[in-house]
Design an enzyme around this catalytic site. Structure first.
Site, PDB file in Angstrom:
ATOM      1  NE  ARG A 305     103.769  21.794 -41.856  1.00 56.39           N
ATOM      2  CZ  ARG A 305     104.216  22.532 -40.947  1.00 56.39           C
ATOM      3  NH1 ARG A 305     105.584  22.760 -40.668  1.00 56.39           N
ATOM      4  NH2 ARG A 305     103.413  23.464 -39.999  1.00 56.39           N
ATOM      5  CD  GLU A 712     105.164  17.512 -37.682  1.00 61.17           C
ATOM      6  OE1 GLU A 712     104.802  18.520 -37.018  1.00 61.17           O
ATOM      7  OE2 GLU A 712     104.453  17.114 -38.859  1.00 61.17           O
TER       8      GLU A 712
END
Ligand code: MTE
Ligand code: MOS
Length: 761
Positions: A305, A712
Site C-alpha cells: 500500500r 483512513e
C-alpha cells in the site's frame, strides 16, 4: 444530525467494553504475562513452582498446555504463543492465571525464566545492511526508469526517515473467554477481525471453527492495531477457559499493550527523482524499507500500500518503486490507519517540496500541475477516471482558505519576524492533496455478509460482519437499513458482531466497513422490502412497481395503504419469510500480483488540506493556527460522523508527523510506553481555527446510496502540517528543509538554525 447509535451509552458510562463483561462474570480468572527483558534470547528453562504456590494463582499456562498449534501467526507460522526463542523485548513467555489481577501480577513475578541472551537487530538500517528481511522485494514499475533518470533535466537523490506510531486506542487489548455446556468456546474480544480471531483460537485449541464463537460488541478504538493483533490474547483467554473451566479475562495494562503489540511501521526511504525546469515530474526511483519487527504479520500488504500511494495524486511517467519488509527484534509492526499509504505519501510530498525549492517556484503550483488527468493511469495501471475531483477539491480548498492572500500576509509577517512583537516567530503555509485507494488490495477480502430479521411486531434486528470501533459503522448501517426499509432509525437495532450470525467475514479495515457491510445490509433489506411490497400489492390489487415504502408505511402515490407493521403482520400470516441474508462483493476490481498491475481499487477518496503554523525557532515549538480541509465523502450517510472521522483522522495524523516519537532503549525495550513519555496530541494541539468542508454533489457511483469511505484518508491530510513546518524552516534557513518525520520541536529547533542543519536525521 446523525446521532451515534451508542451515544447515550457512551456519555452515560454504561457502554460495555470487553473488560466490563467481568461484571457478569465475577469469578473470572485474570491472566497476566511474564515478559522477556531480552530482545533476542533462548529460553533455557521455566520454573513455575513458586508462582503456582502463590495466593490466588490457579495455573500457569505454558507451551505444553496447548492442545492445538502453539502459534498465532496470520501470514505464516512465526508467532509462537509460548516461545522457545525470544524475538523482542517484552515478548510474553508464559501467562499466569489467578483469581484477581493483583494475584496474577504477583504470580508472574515469581515465575523464574532462564535466558541465554543473543545479539538482537534493533536498528532498521542495521537490518538493511545485514540483509535481515522477512520476504522478497515487492516492485511496481512503468516506463524506462534508468534512461529517464539519466535524461532528466534535474535530478535529486537522498534519503528520508519516517517514524512509527503507537495506536494508543483508549481501550487496550482485551478478551474474555468462557465455555458453554457443550464445549463451545465463546470469546468476547476487542478485535477488528472476529472471523480471524475465531480461526486462530480454533487453531490453538485444535478444534474446528464451528466450536468457537467470537463476539465483538464494540472496541474502544482499534485504528488497525486490532486487525490482526488481538488473536494471541483471545487465544490465551480461550486456552485458560478450556483448561480451568472458568471464564478467563485478558486485559493489558497500557505498558503491557505498548510493549507487546505492534505499531505503525517506521520506514527508511531512498529516492532519485527527475523533473523538468517547469517542475513537471519525469521519473521516480524509490526504495522503501519498512521495519516489520519480529514477525511478518500484515507487513507485506502494508508495504504494497505504501508503493500504491508513492504517487499520491501525481502522474509520474517513469517509475520504479520497490519495497522491503525488514526483520528486527521489535514488536511486530502492524496495520495503522492508512496501512502504509501515509508513509508512501509523506515521501512524495517531501519530494514535491524539494522540487519547488530547487526551482524556486511555489510548492502549491508544482503540486497542482502534476495532478493526474482523467485519461492517465497510475504506475500500477489503474485509470484515474475521476481525477477531476482532485482538482475540484484542491480549488475549493484554495478558495475557502484564501490561500493566496494568506501566503502574502505570511510573507509580510515573516519579513517582520525580527520585530520584538513577533518574538522571532515565523509562519509557514502549505496545501497538500490526498488520493487514497479504497478496497482491500487482496481482492478476496472485498466481500461481506448480513442477516436481517424482522419480528412480527415490525421491529428489526440487523447483523452484519463489520465491527464498531468508534468510527460509527453501526450508525451508518442503521441509517442504510432505515433508508432501505423506509423506517425511522430508532426502529433498527444493530446487533453485536458475532461469527455465528455472519461467517467468514473480513476485518473491518481498509476503510471499507460501510461500503462492504452496508452493501450486504442493503441487499438483505431490499430482499425483505420486495417481499413485503409483493404482499401489499397483492392485497390491494396494485402493481408492485407503483408502490413505495417510506415514512414507516406503504404508499400508492399519496395514499397510505398499510403501515410497515400491518404489512409485516399480513406477511407472517401468509407464511412469507421475514428474515433474509444479504451479500456484497465489490464489482470490477482485480489485481495481478506477479505483474503488479490491475485495478485494485474500486475508487479513490480525495481531499485537500491547507495548514498554517507558527514556529518559534528559539524553542522549536509550534502552534497550528488554521486548518482548512475539503474532503470528498460522496453523499454522506451520516455527515456528523464523517466530519468526526475527518477531524479525528487529521489530528491523529498530525500527532504522528509532529509529536509522537517512539524511542527504544539500548536493550530494545520500548522506552515510550505510556502517555507520560509518548507525546500524544491533545485538544491544546488542535488548530485554533479548524474548518472542515464536505465536497458537495458528488455521489459515488456504485457505492451504497452514493456514499464513500472516510475512515483512513483524512489522516494523510495532516501532511499539510508537516509541509507548513518545512515552509517555515525554509523561510528561516533559505534551504529545502530536509527533515525526517516526525518534526518534533527538537527537529525544528536544530533545522531552523543554519549552522545546526542536518544534525538530526
Ligand atoms: N475511528 C475511530 N473512532 N476509531 C478507530 O479505531 N479506525 C480507523 C478508522 N476510523 C478507527 C476510526 C481505521 S484504521 C479504519 S480502517 C476505519 O476506521 C475502519 O472502519 P470503517 O471501514 O468502517 O471506516
Ligand atoms: Mo485500518 S489500518 O485498515 O484497520
Amino acid at each position: 444530525m446523525s446521532k451515534h447509535e451508542s451515544a447515550w451509552l457512551h456519555v452515560s458510562g454504561t457502554a460495555r467494553f470487553t473488560e466490563d463483561l467481568t461484571l457478569d462474570h465475577p469469578h473470572a480468572l485474570h491472566a497476566y504475562p511474564v515478559q522477556s527483558p531480552h530482545a533476542h534470547a533462548k529460553v533455557l528453562g521455566i520454573d513455575t513452582t513458586l508462582a503456582e504456590k502463590s495466593e490466588g494463582v490457579v495455573r500457569v499456562l505454558t507451551a505444553k498446555d496447548v492442545p492445538g498449534e502453539n502459534d498465532t501467526g496470520i501470514s505464516r507460522r512465526d508467532e509462537p504463543l509460548f516461545p522457545e526463542t525470544i524475538e523482542y523485548a517484552g515478548q510474553a513467555v508464559v501467562w499466569v492465571l489467578a483469581k484477581t489481577r493483583e494475584q496474577a501480577r504477583i504470580g508472574a513475578q515469581l515465575v523464574k525464566v532462564e535466558y541465554e541472551a543473543m545479539k538482537p537487530v534493533l536498528d532498521l538500517k542495521d537490518a538493511i545492511g545485514q540483509g535481515s528481511f522477512h520476504s522478497a522485494p515487492i516492485r511496481m514499475a512503468r516506463g524506462s526508469i534508468d534512461q529517464a533518470l539519466e535524461n532528466a533535466e534535474h535530478l535529486k537523490e537522498g534519503e528520508l526517515d519516517i517514524g512509527g506510531q503507537e495506536h494508543f486506542y483508549l481501550e487496550t487489548h482485551a478478551s474474555l473467554a468462557k465455555l458453554d455446556e457443550s464445549g463451545t468456546m465463546y470469546v468476547h474480544s476487542s478485535t477488528q477481525h472476529p472471523s480471524e480471531t475465531q480461526d486462530i483460537v480454533a487453531r490453538v485449541l485444535g478444534v474446528p471453527r464451528s466450536e468457537v464463537i467470537v463476539q465483538c460488541t464494540r472496541m474502544g478504538g482499534g485504528f488497525g492495531g486490532k486487525e490482526s493483533q488481538s488473536n494471541p490474547y483471545a487465544s490465551v483467554a480461550a486456552l485458560g477457559a478450556k483448561l480451568t473451566g472458568k471464564p478467563v479475562l485478558v486485559r493489558l495494562s497500557r505498558a503491557q499493550d505498548t510493549t507487546l503489540s505492534g505499531k505503525r511501521h517506521p520506514f527508511h526511504a531512498r529516492y532519485q527523482i527527475g523533473f523538468t525546469s517547469e517542475g513537471m515530474l519525469q521519473a521516480l526511483k524509490l526504495d522503501l524499507f519498512a521495519d516489520g519487527g519480529y514477525s511478518l504479520d500484515l507487513s507485506e500488504p502494508i508495504v504494497s500500500r505504501a508503493l500504491f500511494h508513492s504517487d499520491n495524486a501525481y502522474f509520474i511517467p517513469h517509475m520504479q518503486v520497490t519495497g522491503r519488509v525488514c526483520k528486527t527484534h521489535k514488536t511486530s509492526q502492524t496495520a495503522f490507519r492508512g496501512f502504509g499509504g501515509p508513509q508512501g505519501m509523506v515521501v512524495i510530498e517531501h519530494l514535491m517540496d524539494l522540487i519547488a525549492r530547487t526551482l524556486n517556484l511555489p510548492p502549491h503550483e508544482i503540486r497542482q500541475k502534476n495532478f493526474y488527468t482523467p485519461e492517465q493511469t497510475t504506475h500500477y495501471g489503474q485509470q484515474v477516471t475521476d481525477a477531476w475531483k482532485m482538482n475540484r477539491v484542491w480549488e475549493e480548498a484554495l478558495l475557502r482558505s484564501h490561500y493566496l492572500k494568506r501566503a502574502e500576509e505570511i510573507r509580510a509577517f515573516n519579513a517582520q519576524s525580527k520585530n520584538p512583537q513577533n518574538k522571532n516567530r515565523v509562519r509557514g503555509l502549505a496545501i497538500t492533496p490526498v488520493k487514497f485507494g479504497i478496497s482491500f488490495t487482496m481482492t478476496a477480502y472485498n466481500q461481506a455478509g448480513a442477516l436481517v430479521l424482522i419480528y412480527q411486531d415490525g421491529s428489526v434486528q440487523v447483523n452484519h460482519g463489520g465491527t464498531e470501533m468508534g468510527q460509527g459503522l453501526h450508525t451508518k448501517i442503521q441509517a442504510i437499513a432505515a433508508k432501505t426499509l423506509g423506517l425511522p432509525t430508532e426502529k433498527i437495532k444493530v446487533m453485536p458482531t458475532r461469527t455465528d450470525k455472519v461467517p467468514n467475514t473480513s476485518a473491518t479495515a481498509a476503510s471499507t466497513g460501510s461500503d462492504l457491510n452496508g452493501g450486504a445490509v442493503r441487499n438483505a433489506c431490499e430482499t425483505l422490502k420486495d417481499r413485503l411490497l409483493e404482499v401489499v400489492a397483492k392485497f390491494h390489487k396494485l402493481e408492485k412497481a407503483h408502490l413505495t415504502l417510506t415514512d414507516g408505511a406503504f404508499w400508492h402515490g399519496l395514499e397510505k395503504l398499510w403501515t410497515f407493521e400491518e404489512a409485516v403482520r399480513s406477511a407472517y400470516y401468509q407464511r412469507v419469510q421475514l428474515f433474509s441474508d444479504g451479500f456484497y462483493a465489490t464489482p470490477n476490481i482485480h489485481w495481478d500480483r506477479e505483474k503488479a498491475a490491475g485495478r485494485p481499487f474500486a475508487y479513490f477518496a480525495y481531499g485537500a488540506c491547507v495548514a498554517e503554523i507558527e514556529l518559534d525557532p528559539v524553542t522549536g515549538m509550534h502552534q497550528v493556527l488554521q486548518v482548512d480541509i475539503v474532503h470528498d465523502v460522496g453523499e454522506s450517510l451520516t455527515p456528523s460522523i464523517d466530519r468526526g472521522q475527518i477531524e479525528g483522522g487529521f489530528i491523529q495524523g498530525m500527532g504522528w508527523l509532529t509529536l509522537e516519537d517512539l524511542r527504544w532503549n539500548d536493550t530494545g525495550m520500548l522506552a515510550t510506553r505510556n502517555a507520560s513519555t509518548y507525546k500524544l496530541p491533545t485538544l491544546m494541539d488542535a488548530p485554533d481555527v479548524f474548518n472542515v468542508h464536505l465536497l458537495e454533489n458528488v455521489p459515488q457511483e456504485g457505492v451504497v446510496f452514493g456514499s464513500k469511505a472516510v475512515g483512513e484518508p483524512p489522516l494523510m491530510l495532516a501532511i499539510a502540517v508537516r509541509e507548513a513546518l518545512k515552509d517555515a524552516i525554509h523561510t528561516l534557513t533559505g534551504h529545502f528543509a530536509d527533515v525526517p518525520s516526525p518534526i518534533t520541536p527538537e527537529v525544528s529547533f536544530f533545522a531552523s538554525s543554519l549552522k545546526k542543519t542536518h544534525v538530526l536525521g
